[in-house]
Scaffold this active site. Structure first.
Site, PDB file in Angstrom:
ATOM      1  N   GLU A   1      -7.172  -6.970  -2.674  1.00  0.00           N
ATOM      2  CA  GLU A   1      -6.756  -5.567  -2.643  1.00  0.00           C
ATOM      3  C   GLU A   1      -5.303  -5.533  -3.133  1.00  0.00           C
ATOM      4  O   GLU A   1      -5.042  -5.725  -4.315  1.00  0.00           O
ATOM      5  CB  GLU A   1      -6.932  -5.039  -1.215  1.00  0.00           C
ATOM      6  CG  GLU A   1      -6.728  -3.551  -1.088  1.00  0.00           C
ATOM      7  CD  GLU A   1      -6.682  -3.113   0.366  1.00  0.00           C
ATOM      8  OE1 GLU A   1      -7.210  -2.048   0.671  1.00  0.00           O
ATOM      9  OE2 GLU A   1      -6.092  -3.830   1.197  1.00  0.00           O
TER      10      GLU A   1
ATOM     11  N   GLU B   1      -9.875   3.465   0.392  1.00  0.00           N
ATOM     12  CA  GLU B   1      -9.774   3.809   1.814  1.00  0.00           C
ATOM     13  C   GLU B   1      -8.754   4.923   2.073  1.00  0.00           C
ATOM     14  O   GLU B   1      -8.917   5.709   3.008  1.00  0.00           O
ATOM     15  CB  GLU B   1      -9.430   2.563   2.638  1.00  0.00           C
ATOM     16  CG  GLU B   1      -8.122   1.913   2.246  1.00  0.00           C
ATOM     17  CD  GLU B   1      -7.819   0.633   3.037  1.00  0.00           C
ATOM     18  OE1 GLU B   1      -8.587   0.281   3.933  1.00  0.00           O
ATOM     19  OE2 GLU B   1      -6.801  -0.004   2.735  1.00  0.00           O
TER      20      GLU B   1
ATOM     21  N   HIS C   1      -7.987  -8.792   1.517  1.00  0.00           N
ATOM     22  CA  HIS C   1      -7.319  -7.489   1.643  1.00  0.00           C
ATOM     23  C   HIS C   1      -6.001  -7.675   2.386  1.00  0.00           C
ATOM     24  O   HIS C   1      -5.823  -8.661   3.096  1.00  0.00           O
ATOM     25  CB  HIS C   1      -8.221  -6.498   2.377  1.00  0.00           C
ATOM     26  CG  HIS C   1      -9.226  -5.862   1.461  1.00  0.00           C
ATOM     27  ND1 HIS C   1      -9.428  -4.512   1.383  1.00  0.00           N
ATOM     28  CD2 HIS C   1     -10.058  -6.428   0.554  1.00  0.00           C
ATOM     29  CE1 HIS C   1     -10.354  -4.252   0.479  1.00  0.00           C
ATOM     30  NE2 HIS C   1     -10.763  -5.405  -0.032  1.00  0.00           N
TER      31      HIS C   1
ATOM     32  N   HIS D   1     -17.197 -10.995   6.618  1.00  0.00           N
ATOM     33  CA  HIS D   1     -15.932 -10.280   6.825  1.00  0.00           C
ATOM     34  C   HIS D   1     -15.105 -10.940   7.916  1.00  0.00           C
ATOM     35  O   HIS D   1     -15.597 -11.169   9.023  1.00  0.00           O
ATOM     36  CB  HIS D   1     -16.201  -8.812   7.198  1.00  0.00           C
ATOM     37  CG  HIS D   1     -14.948  -7.993   7.265  1.00  0.00           C
ATOM     38  ND1 HIS D   1     -14.617  -7.212   8.341  1.00  0.00           N
ATOM     39  CD2 HIS D   1     -13.935  -7.859   6.374  1.00  0.00           C
ATOM     40  CE1 HIS D   1     -13.453  -6.613   8.105  1.00  0.00           C
ATOM     41  NE2 HIS D   1     -13.022  -6.990   6.919  1.00  0.00           N
ATOM     42  N   HIS D   2     -13.871 -11.266   7.586  1.00  0.00           N
ATOM     43  CA  HIS D   2     -12.914 -11.824   8.541  1.00  0.00           C
ATOM     44  C   HIS D   2     -11.689 -10.922   8.604  1.00  0.00           C
ATOM     45  O   HIS D   2     -10.762 -11.096   7.810  1.00  0.00           O
ATOM     46  CB  HIS D   2     -12.451 -13.218   8.096  1.00  0.00           C
ATOM     47  CG  HIS D   2     -13.472 -14.292   8.261  1.00  0.00           C
ATOM     48  ND1 HIS D   2     -13.315 -15.552   7.710  1.00  0.00           N
ATOM     49  CD2 HIS D   2     -14.665 -14.324   8.920  1.00  0.00           C
ATOM     50  CE1 HIS D   2     -14.364 -16.308   8.028  1.00  0.00           C
ATOM     51  NE2 HIS D   2     -15.201 -15.587   8.748  1.00  0.00           N
ATOM     52  N   GLU D   3     -11.687  -9.945   9.486  1.00  0.00           N
ATOM     53  CA  GLU D   3     -10.445  -9.196   9.711  1.00  0.00           C
ATOM     54  C   GLU D   3      -9.617 -10.003  10.708  1.00  0.00           C
ATOM     55  O   GLU D   3     -10.089 -10.311  11.800  1.00  0.00           O
ATOM     56  CB  GLU D   3     -10.750  -7.798  10.273  1.00  0.00           C
ATOM     57  CG  GLU D   3      -9.512  -6.998  10.668  1.00  0.00           C
ATOM     58  CD  GLU D   3      -8.522  -6.825   9.520  1.00  0.00           C
ATOM     59  OE1 GLU D   3      -8.858  -6.179   8.528  1.00  0.00           O
ATOM     60  OE2 GLU D   3      -7.386  -7.375   9.606  1.00  0.00           O
TER      61      GLU D   3
ATOM     62  N   GLU E   1       0.834  -1.214   0.000  1.00  0.00           N
ATOM     63  CA  GLU E   1       0.000   0.000   0.000  1.00  0.00           C
ATOM     64  C   GLU E   1       0.865   1.259   0.000  1.00  0.00           C
ATOM     65  O   GLU E   1       0.907   2.012   0.976  1.00  0.00           O
ATOM     66  CB  GLU E   1      -0.986  -0.065   1.169  1.00  0.00           C
ATOM     67  CG  GLU E   1      -1.980  -1.211   0.975  1.00  0.00           C
ATOM     68  CD  GLU E   1      -2.964  -1.389   2.116  1.00  0.00           C
ATOM     69  OE1 GLU E   1      -3.049  -0.513   2.985  1.00  0.00           O
ATOM     70  OE2 GLU E   1      -3.642  -2.441   2.141  1.00  0.00           O
TER      71      GLU E   1
ATOM     72  N   PRO F   1       3.885  -6.613  -9.909  1.00  0.00           N
ATOM     73  CA  PRO F   1       4.403  -6.189 -11.200  1.00  0.00           C
ATOM     74  C   PRO F   1       5.125  -4.840 -11.115  1.00  0.00           C
ATOM     75  O   PRO F   1       4.628  -3.926 -10.453  1.00  0.00           O
ATOM     76  CB  PRO F   1       3.168  -6.035 -12.065  1.00  0.00           C
ATOM     77  CG  PRO F   1       2.035  -6.646 -11.324  1.00  0.00           C
ATOM     78  CD  PRO F   1       2.418  -6.671  -9.892  1.00  0.00           C
TER      79      PRO F   1
HETATM   80  C1  NOJ Z   1      -8.303  -2.708   5.614  1.00  0.00           C
HETATM   81  C2  NOJ Z   1      -9.182  -3.014   4.460  1.00  0.00           C
HETATM   82  O1  NOJ Z   1      -8.544  -2.705   3.256  1.00  0.00           O
HETATM   83  C3  NOJ Z   1     -10.466  -2.250   4.647  1.00  0.00           C
HETATM   84  O2  NOJ Z   1     -11.297  -2.417   3.508  1.00  0.00           O
HETATM   85  C4  NOJ Z   1     -11.143  -2.705   5.911  1.00  0.00           C
HETATM   86  O3  NOJ Z   1     -12.281  -1.916   6.126  1.00  0.00           O
HETATM   87  C5  NOJ Z   1     -10.225  -2.554   7.117  1.00  0.00           C
HETATM   88  N1  NOJ Z   1      -8.963  -3.154   6.849  1.00  0.00           N
HETATM   89  C6  NOJ Z   1     -10.800  -3.208   8.351  1.00  0.00           C
HETATM   90  O4  NOJ Z   1     -10.865  -4.597   8.154  1.00  0.00           O
HETATM   91 CA    CA Z   2      -6.053  -2.162   2.949  1.00  0.00          CA
END
Ligand code: NOJ
Ligand code: CA
Length: 686
Positions: free
Chosen positions: A488, A494, A469, A389-391, A187, A204
């Site tokens: 991502e 974001e 992501h 969603h799995h953070e 990022e 790349p």
């Molecule tokens: C980073 C992710 O790119 C974003 O889309 C997400 O909302 C946050 N992490 C929290 O999981």
């Molecule tokens: Ca991110």
């Protein structure tokens, strides 16, 4: 008698002399000198030749002109001598392939795989006498190769310290690249430097040589190995660097084993790079069988609200993932034709500094104000599905033991798509070592490459698609695992909420020719509220450019990222997001320059309708476009979403001119783009 003895003796002498002369010839015959092969159109030529100290080198010419100068091959091991000297290049085999395969979803339905394959054996001289097979594939738009280690080549367990692969470009030019191995993973804003000023880059990496030729270096089919970065050694000479491992060798595998493909795309222009299917062609066919349960589509979500500080992920007054809020999003999705509703912040673990990975997430329990059972049913009744969603906060030691139960829960609730997340510093991935202790790994080393595929395979058993992501970079594995639907892996929307700095206007035309060469990106376009948000940031594009991004930045799943109220305030512009599709029969990048502008046309997979998207950097420009992708002479209604007369990302971002006119296939159009602007068009056959 004596005379006879003398004659026999002389004969023996002659025979012995002949044998002595013949032996070196036989030895040399094992190393037949340079070996080459050409791409199907004859324009690209790869040559393998021995260099000083018996090093094997590969090189590439295009139309007789050197693009890649002789560059070394080899491998470094932690428990054996390295393999890079005293090598004979033997046993060349050339074959050609021309086949077409069908994608379950994608930028185009049918993909042609036309290439020349050149396989050689690198045979070590001396005591060890180990052997590595090198497989080259030459396409009309690029060259790829990989190493293959077989047990009969002297290989058992491979403890790989690094690769000794080099790529030396013959010319200088401009490169677009992000740093490899830095804390924020992929990022970063793209650097634009001379090729001779690149440091250590992710792939790349895209280059425009001084001669105008465009080159992109990447890899394909990254499985059970570490990601490759490129480190500049000197001038335009690059060396592969494997992402580090927490302990010991960077890669541990058992023969037989093939490395990922090292790829060099070569094209006359930037559009030629973006139109290539080489990365997909280098991946293995679908191993999942029927994947009709993997559904491209559009989604909304309780998401942007958290990024602009309107909601919180954790419980409290401003908790986003509440029953009432989710119901409202489901209603909005159902009313406007969206198939999914993403809800973040639904499960315990978000309290406090969740992003440090210290407060482990629970993936099978919801917060009390989020009735996951009831909400899934509410969605289903309205033809919508929740998007899971799995953070993980990069804590896979916590995630992996819960995977099976977490996907079982989602499957039971009819949730068929899950966004995963690995927020945490590079080298901050907590994982469980075989002895049960916790170690820290990188985001793109072998351990995480294994993890991501483990998640995708486990999800497939539950008929769930994965959108990762903070992922490992894409290398075309969606062909083999079509439930790996997007990821991502770059600065997405974001950053416009809270990034320092937010994405500049040249970000998306850069992504289109860098990150996007690797595969679909969940960029999450469609922000309509272009005013400064509570964080003091704003989106640096015009409104028309937000619409054009749906066509330009390919993903089979596209989010309408803004709050429903922003869309309700501008139904005319919102119509384009409602109309645009995400699965294509055909796609064509029509024009573009890296980091400056791009125009893309795509045909709906299920109809004759075409869509066009064009975006520019901070400069206004007029792009001539010939509608030769439409059926010649056929009439279409063009619904045009253009920048308004005085639109400007900085001073007047929301000015949009929406119009409709009749056009014919083959006709010329001129697209006027404002500074930081864009244009989106839907062509409906009349
Ligand atoms: C980073 C992710 O790119 C974003 O889309 C997400 O909302 C946050 N992490 C929290 O999981
Ligand atoms: Ca991110």
């Amino acid at each position: 008698m004596a005379a006879l003895q003398t004659r026999v003796f002389r004969l023996l002498l002659i025979l012995a002399a002949a044998l002595l002369c013949w032996l070196p010839v036989a030895a040399a015959a094992q190393s037949p000198g340079p070996v080459s092969a050409r791409s199907p159109d004859g324009r690209l030529e790869v040559t393998l030749a021995s260099r000083e100290m018996g090093r094997a080198a590969w090189s590439v010419k295009r139309d007789g002109r050197v693009v890649v100068s002789p560059s070394q091959l080899g491998i470094l091991l932690t428990d054996q001598p390295k393999f890079d000297r005293d090598i004979d290049i033997t046993n060349p085999r050339v074959t050609s392939v021309d086949s077409t395969w069908e994608q379950p979803w994608g930028e185009r339905r049918f993909v042609r795989d036309r290439h020349t394959a050149l396989n050689v054996t690198l045979q070590e001289r001396g005591n060890a006498r180990r052997r590595i097979e090198v497989e080259f594939r030459l396409f009309d738009d690029g060259v790829a190769f990989r190493y293959r280690f077989a047990p009969d080549g002297g290989w058992g367990r491979l403890n790989i310290a690094d690769e000794l692969t080099e790529i030396s470009l013959a010319e200088n030019g401009t490169a677009w690249w992000i740093p490899g191995g830095e804390w924020n993973r992929y990022e970063y804003l793209y650097n634009r430097t001379a090729i001779s000023e690149v440091a250590q880059a992710h792939t790349p990496i895209t280059m425009k040589l001084d001669s105008g030729l465009h080159v992109a270096i990447h890899e394909a089919a990254l499985v059970n190995y570490s990601a490759m970065w490129l480190r500049r050694v000197s001038g335009q000479q690059f060396k592969a660097v494997l992402s580090p491992a927490p302990d010991g060798p960077k890669v541990v595998v058992d023969a037989p084993f093939s490395t990922p493909w090292r790829t060099v795309q070569i094209a006359d222009d930037a559009a030629g790079l973006a139109n290539s299917d080489m990365i997909l062609n280098l991946n293995e066919p679908n191993v999942l069988g029927d994947v009709s349960w993997v559904r491209p589509g559009k989604y909304v979500g309780i998401w942007w609200g958290m990024h602009i500080n309107r909601f919180t992920w954790s419980p409290g007054d401003r908790h986003g993932a509440t029953d009432a809020n989710t119901r409202a999003y489901i209603d909005f999705a159902a009313a406007n034709g969206f198939s999914g509703v993403l809800v973040e912040g639904w499960n315990p673990g978000w309290e406090g500094d969740w992003y440090t990975g210290g407060s482990p997430f629970d993936f099978t329990r919801a917060y009390p104000d989020f009735d996951i059972e009831g909400l899934s049913a509410y969605a289903r009744e309205r033809g919508v599905r929740l998007v899971g969603h799995h953070e993980t906060a990069a804590n896979i030691a916590n995630y992996e033991p819960q995977l099976e139960a977490a996907f079982s829960l989602y499957q039971r609730l009819g949730i068929d798509q899950v966004k995963t997340g690995y927020v945490g510093d590079f080298f901050g991935v907590r994982y469980t070592r075989p002895d049960g202790t916790i170690g820290f790994a990188t985001h793109d080393g072998q351990r995480m490459v294994q993890h991501h595929l483990h998640v995708v395979r486990t999800a497939a058993r539950h008929r769930i698609a994965i959108n990762a992501h903070e992922p490992v970079k894409d290398t075309g594995l969606r062909r083999t695992y079509p439930n790996w639907i997007a990821r991502e892996g770059a600065r997405g929307m974001e950053y416009n909420a809270w990034g320092t700095p937010p994405n500049p206007p040249d970000h998306e035309p850069t992504l289109a020719f860098t990150r996007m060469l690797s595969g679909p990106m969940d960029f999450t376009p469609g922000i309509f509220d272009l005013a400064r948000n509570d964080n003091g940031n704003r989106v640096k594009t015009t409104l028309a450019k937000q619409l054009a991004l749906y066509v330009v930045l390919y993903s089979p799943i596209q989010m309408a990222a803004d709050l429903p109220e922003s869309y309700e305030a501008n139904p005319a512009a919102f119509q384009f997001i409602k109309d645009v599709v995400t699965d294509w029969h055909e796609s064509r990048v029509i024009n573009g320059e890296v980091g400056e502008y791009i125009t893309v046309a795509r045909r709906d997979r299920n109809s004759e309708t075409w869509f066009l998207g064009a975006i520019t950097d901070q400069r206004a420009r007029t792009l001539p476009v010939r509608l030769d992708f439409l059926e010649s002479g056929r009439r279409y209604r063009a619904e045009i979403y253009a920048d308004g007369p005085r639109a400007d990302w900085d001073t007047n971002p929301s000015a949009i001119a929406i119009s409709s006119r009749v056009v014919s296939g083959g006709q010329n159009l001129r697209l006027r783009l404002a500074p930081g602007g864009g244009q989106a068009i839907r062509f409906v056959p009349i």
